[in-house]
Design a protein around this motif. Structure first.
Motif, PDB file in Angstrom:
ATOM      1  N   GLN A 120       0.821  -1.213   0.000  1.00  0.00           N
ATOM      2  CA  GLN A 120       0.000   0.000   0.000  1.00  0.00           C
ATOM      3  C   GLN A 120       0.852   1.259   0.000  1.00  0.00           C
ATOM      4  O   GLN A 120       0.552   2.236   0.651  1.00  0.00           O
ATOM      5  CB  GLN A 120      -0.933   0.036   1.192  1.00  0.00           C
ATOM      6  CG  GLN A 120      -1.888  -1.116   1.176  1.00  0.00           C
ATOM      7  CD  GLN A 120      -2.926  -1.005   2.255  1.00  0.00           C
ATOM      8  OE1 GLN A 120      -3.027   0.005   2.920  1.00  0.00           O
ATOM      9  NE2 GLN A 120      -3.716  -2.033   2.433  1.00  0.00           N
TER      10      GLN A 120
ATOM     11  N   ASP B 137      -6.603   4.299   4.100  1.00  0.00           N
ATOM     12  CA  ASP B 137      -6.979   4.029   5.493  1.00  0.00           C
ATOM     13  C   ASP B 137      -8.389   4.525   5.816  1.00  0.00           C
ATOM     14  O   ASP B 137      -9.113   3.927   6.602  1.00  0.00           O
ATOM     15  CB  ASP B 137      -5.990   4.691   6.458  1.00  0.00           C
ATOM     16  CG  ASP B 137      -4.652   3.968   6.413  1.00  0.00           C
ATOM     17  OD1 ASP B 137      -4.587   2.899   5.777  1.00  0.00           O
ATOM     18  OD2 ASP B 137      -3.687   4.488   6.991  1.00  0.00           O
TER      19      ASP B 137
ATOM     20  N   GLN C  56     -10.833   1.872   4.643  1.00  0.00           N
ATOM     21  CA  GLN C  56     -10.622   0.505   5.117  1.00  0.00           C
ATOM     22  C   GLN C  56     -11.842  -0.037   5.861  1.00  0.00           C
ATOM     23  O   GLN C  56     -12.287   0.547   6.851  1.00  0.00           O
ATOM     24  CB  GLN C  56      -9.401   0.508   6.058  1.00  0.00           C
ATOM     25  CG  GLN C  56      -8.906  -0.858   6.457  1.00  0.00           C
ATOM     26  CD  GLN C  56      -8.105  -1.512   5.334  1.00  0.00           C
ATOM     27  OE1 GLN C  56      -7.226  -0.867   4.772  1.00  0.00           O
ATOM     28  NE2 GLN C  56      -8.439  -2.740   5.017  1.00  0.00           N
TER      29      GLN C  56
END
Ligand SMILES: C[S@@+](CC[C@H](N)C(=O)[O-])C[C@H]1O[C@@H](n2cnc3c(N)ncnc32)[C@H](O)[C@@H]1O
Length: 397
Positions: A50, A181, A184
């Motif tokens: 990532q 993030d 997520q």
């Protein structure tokens, strides 16, 4: 079919406009007889770690196509049948009877038109291979995890603009890649998803993405794009549900006979879990913009949790005879709505609006022009009791 001539009432996304003719691959006709093309957009990411795999700022690394282009990797055997006739190549020829065969000068080569590919014509090549062959025919160095494949049409009438990929979808997708993030494990709802590009990128990290739009033909194309990219979807989640959501209707379609309708289970999951709403390039018509914002507000009131809407918009400048000046009316209308939301008082929800700095590194290849903007709307319930001015001014009473 050798060539397609764009009608005067059609619009063409810049994303497709700047794709070289020979890179356009027509794969089939859709249910409405429109040619469907397959393009591949390169992802400059390292999916597992990532992290950015080499993209610095908005510069393009070596081997990366220039800004504004689409990577359409196909094998050398799949060269498009572009017109290669040059003015120098024009020569008088005689037919079998000795009559003169006039070879007409191609339009793009006429003195009145700029050099380069003609703007009003494309020369698609009809692929005769099976779909599986097409997908295997990528450049060998390209991993399937580093491209997103999107089927789309080009030069559609206004009512079919969702079948093209718009630059705002690339900006929104880029932001999702940059802010992984944030997405997520989330439940996300995209409005006016078009080809589904941003929804698919969201589903590389999110738990569930409701990818919505109108029209069975468009939604079927979207569903197909999700299948083409299923390997990119997040493990342990990454479910994309394609559903009809019409901003002009108050309720979600629950007719089980209708394609892409909602089950009661879906609706309860949507309202119970969604925390992020997305919309890219849906602010091009004032009536539709009104409908989008009313839909956003209606949805926000039904969601159990606070949510954030992330919107992309391209500020399109036009010269209008009415104003005798350059204006951006659709954009101005969009901004009026943002101010209106912030000023709302007395309701159950508070709306806070914030522009997003769009200078983050690019993980997708497109022309991130200055007119492309991202906005966030934070929606949260008002929890503190509303105290009227009168009571507050009489603290001891
Ligand atoms: C310019 S396209 C943008 C598509 C996609 N978001 C993108 O950026 O590539 C506008 C989208 O709004 C959708 N749309 C227009 N009217 C709508 C409505 N009443 N309800 C839901 N979606 C609508 C269109 O079908 C289309 O997909």
């Amino acid at each position: 079919m050798d060539e397609i001539t764009f009608r005067s009432d059609t619009v063409l996304s810049d994303v497709h406009l700047y794709t070289p003719n020979q890179r356009r691959l027509m794969v089939r006709l859709n249910g409405m007889g429109q040619p469907v093309f397959l393009s591949q957009f390169k992802l400059l990411w390292d999916r597992d770690s990532q992290t950015d795999s080499g993209a610095e700022g908005s510069d393009h690394t070596e081997g990366t196509p220039p800004a504004g282009t689409v990577c359409s990797h196909v094998g050398a055997s799949l060269q498009a049948g572009a017109d290669t006739t040059t003015p120098e190549g024009l020569a008088a020829q005689l037919d079998e009877d000795g009559d003169l065969d006039v070879v007409r000068r191609p339009r793009a080569a006429s003195a009145s038109e700029p050099p380069g590919p003609p703007r009003d014509k494309v020369h698609p090549m009809i692929l005769t291979q099976e779909e599986d062959d097409i997908l295997e025919d990528e450049a060998p160095e390209s991993s399937p995890y580093n491209v997103i494949k999107i089927e789309h049409t080009m030069a559609t009438p206004l009512e079919d603009v969702g079948k093209q990929v718009w630059r705002g979808a690339l900006l929104l997708a880029d932001y999702i890649l940059f802010q992984r993030d944030l997405f997520q494990g989330r439940t996300v709802l995209e409005l006016g998803a078009g080809t589904g590009l941003a929804s698919i990128i969201a589903a590389t990290v999110a738990q569930t993405v409701y990818c919505t739009d109108v029209g069975a033909d468009l939604l079927a194309m979207c569903q197909r794009n999700i299948a083409l990219n299923s390997h990119l979807l997040a493990s342990g989640g990454g479910v994309v549900k394609v559903k009809e959501l019409d901003w002009l209707r108050d309720n979600l379609c629950t007719d089980p006979e209708a394609p892409f309708s909602w089950s009661e289970e879906d609706i309860s999951h949507l309202y119970g879990n969604t925390t992020i709403l997305l919309a890219a390039e849906v602010f091009y018509d004032d009536d539709l913009t009104d409908a989008v914002f009313k839909t956003l507000s209606r949805l926000a009131h039904k969601l159990k949790n606070a949510c954030t809407a992330i919107l992309s918009v391209e500020k399109r400048l036009n010269f209008t005879l009415r104003h005798l000046d350059v204006t951006c009316e659709a954009y101005d209308h969009f901004r009026t709505w943002l101010r209106r939301l912030e000023g709302l008082a007395g309701g159950r929800l508070r709306f806070a609006v914030e522009p997003v700095d769009a200078s983050f590194p690019q993980l997708l290849v497109y022309d991130r022009i200055q007119q492309l903007e991202l906005w966030k709307i934070f929606v949260e319930p008002i929890t503190e009791p509303i105290v009227s001015v009168d009571t507050a001014s009489r603290p001891f009473s």
